[in-house]
Design an enzyme around this catalytic site. Structure first.
Site, PDB file in Angstrom:
ATOM      1  NE  ARG A 115       2.039  -4.272   4.994  1.00 37.82           N
ATOM      2  CZ  ARG A 115       3.226  -4.882   5.108  1.00 37.82           C
ATOM      3  NH1 ARG A 115       3.678  -5.223   6.305  1.00 37.82           N
ATOM      4  NH2 ARG A 115       3.944  -5.144   4.046  1.00 37.82           N
TER       5      ARG A 115
ATOM      6  NE  ARG B  42      11.775  -7.810   1.437  1.00 37.27           N
ATOM      7  CZ  ARG B  42      11.023  -7.183   2.338  1.00 37.27           C
ATOM      8  NH1 ARG B  42      11.511  -6.789   3.473  1.00 37.27           N
ATOM      9  NH2 ARG B  42       9.753  -6.955   2.121  1.00 37.27           N
TER      10      ARG B  42
ATOM     11  NE  ARG C 209       4.527  -8.036   0.598  1.00 39.22           N
ATOM     12  CZ  ARG C 209       3.753  -8.067   1.686  1.00 39.22           C
ATOM     13  NH1 ARG C 209       2.441  -8.113   1.572  1.00 39.22           N
ATOM     14  NH2 ARG C 209       4.293  -8.055   2.877  1.00 39.22           N
TER      15      ARG C 209
ATOM     16  CE  LYS D 255      10.741 -10.428   7.840  1.00 42.19           C
ATOM     17  NZ  LYS D 255       9.685 -10.928   6.946  1.00 42.19           N
TER      18      LYS D 255
HETATM   19  P1  AMP Z   1       7.719  -5.445   4.552  1.00 41.15           P
HETATM   20  O1  AMP Z   1       6.944  -4.580   5.490  1.00 41.15           O
HETATM   21  O2  AMP Z   1       9.050  -5.864   5.084  1.00 41.15           O
HETATM   22  O3  AMP Z   1       6.890  -6.619   4.050  1.00 41.15           O
HETATM   23  O4  AMP Z   1       8.064  -4.556   3.253  1.00 41.15           O
HETATM   24  C1  AMP Z   1       7.019  -3.980   2.472  1.00 41.15           C
HETATM   25  C2  AMP Z   1       7.573  -3.530   1.142  1.00 41.15           C
HETATM   26  O5  AMP Z   1       8.573  -2.524   1.331  1.00 41.15           O
HETATM   27  C3  AMP Z   1       8.268  -4.597   0.305  1.00 41.15           C
HETATM   28  O6  AMP Z   1       7.349  -5.376  -0.460  1.00 41.15           O
HETATM   29  C4  AMP Z   1       9.169  -3.738  -0.598  1.00 41.15           C
HETATM   30  O7  AMP Z   1       8.403  -3.106  -1.609  1.00 41.15           O
HETATM   31  C5  AMP Z   1       9.629  -2.659   0.375  1.00 41.15           C
HETATM   32  N1  AMP Z   1      10.860  -3.055   1.111  1.00 41.15           N
HETATM   33  C6  AMP Z   1      10.964  -3.298   2.447  1.00 41.15           C
HETATM   34  N2  AMP Z   1      12.222  -3.634   2.790  1.00 41.15           N
HETATM   35  C7  AMP Z   1      12.933  -3.597   1.623  1.00 41.15           C
HETATM   36  C8  AMP Z   1      14.289  -3.873   1.298  1.00 41.15           C
HETATM   37  N3  AMP Z   1      15.168  -4.281   2.237  1.00 41.15           N
HETATM   38  N4  AMP Z   1      14.675  -3.722   0.008  1.00 41.15           N
HETATM   39  C9  AMP Z   1      13.812  -3.323  -0.947  1.00 41.15           C
HETATM   40  N5  AMP Z   1      12.508  -3.081  -0.719  1.00 41.15           N
HETATM   41  C10 AMP Z   1      12.062  -3.206   0.558  1.00 41.15           C
END
Ligand code: AMP
Length: 212
Positions: A158, A88, A169, A15
C-alpha cells in the site's frame, strides 16, 4: 442477534486479520472505511480524486465525507457489521451512535499494542486486493514471492504503508484515540485485547466476548 462490532486499533494492530476470521466464522459483514475510500480512488470518482492526497499523506478525511460513505454502504436494520477503521475520533464515535447504529446493540474492541512494533509490521505488510489476504514479509511471507497463496494475484505494498506515512498515521491515531476509548468506556461497551498475542489467541478472546 450478535452485537455490531467496532474495531479500534492503530494501523497494523490486526483489525483486518481478525475481521476476516469473524466474517468466516460468524457471518459478519465487513465495512472498512479505508477500503471504501481506496475503492473510490481506484474508480477515479470525484470523491476519490478529492481524498487521494489525504490518504497518501496518512491524514484523516473529513468526518462528513466518511460518514456519508459509511451510511451508503451499510444497512444496520438487516445486517450485523464489523466496523473497521471507523470511528477514528470522538466526533465519529458520536456520529456512529446517532446516525448509523441508532440504538442497535454494539461492542467496541480495542487492539492494545506497543506502537513501535507496529511500524515494522506495517512497512513489511503486503496485501492481496481481491482475496483480502494479508501477508508480512517477515512473519507470514507468501509461498511465491509477490504472489497471493490463495488467488495467485500480485501482492500490493500500500502506498501509505511506507515508513514516513506510517509514522504520521501513528501520530494521527495517538492524537485521537484516548477520547474514543473514554467514550466507549463510559457507555460500558469497551473491551480490550492484547494485540501482541498471536492472531489465534486474539481471535479466541474476541469469540468469547461476542458469544457471552
Ligand atoms: P485504513 O485502511 O483504515 O488504515 O485507512 C487508510 C486511510 O483512509 C487513513 O489513513 C485515512 O486517510 C483514511 N480513513 C480511513 N478511515 C477513516 C476515517 N474513519 N476517518 C477519516 N479518514 C479515514
Amino acid at each position: 442477534m450478535r452485537p455490531q462490532l467496532i474495531l479500534i486499533g492503530a494501523p497494523g494492530s490486526g483489525k483486518g486479520t481478525q475481521a476476516k476470521k469473524l466474517i468466516s466464522e460468524f457471518g459478519y459483514n465487513h465495512v472498512s472505511t479505508g477500503d471504501l475510500l481506496r475503492a473510490e480512488i481506484q474508480k477515479g470518482s470525484d470523491l476519490g480524486e478529492r481524498v487521494k492526497s489525504i490518504l497518501d499523506a496518512g491524514n484523516l478525511v473529513d468526518d462528513q465525507t466518511v460518514l456519508d460513505l459509511l451510511n451508503a454502504n451499510c444497512d444496520i436494520a438487516n445486517s450485523t457489521y464489523i466496523f473497521d477503521g471507523y470511528p477514528r475520533n470522538l466526533e465519529q464515535s458520536r456520529a456512529l451512535d446517532s446516525e448509523v447504529l441508532k440504538g442497535a446493540s454494539s461492542k467496541a474492541i480495542y487492539f492494545d499494542v506497543d506502537l513501535e512494533i507496529l511500524v515494522e509490521r506495517i512497512v513489511n505488510r503486503r496485501v492481496a486486493m481481491k482475496s483480502g489476504e494479508i501477508y508480512n514479509l517477515i512473519t507470514r511471507p507468501p509461498k511465491t514471492p509477490g504472489k497471493c497463496d490463495v488467488s495467485g494475484e500480485d501482492l500490493v505494498h500500500r502506498k501509505d504503508d511506507t515508513e514516513e506515512t506510517v509514522r504520521n498515521r501513528m501520530n494521527v491515531f495517538i492524537e485521537n484515540v484516548e477520547p474514543v476509548l473514554a467514550y466507549y468506556e463510559q457507555s460500558g461497551r469497551l473491551y480490550r485485547v492484547k494485540a501482541s498475542e498471536s492472531s489465534t489467541e486474539v481471535f479466541e478472546k474476541i469469540k468469547n466476548l461476542i458469544t457471552k
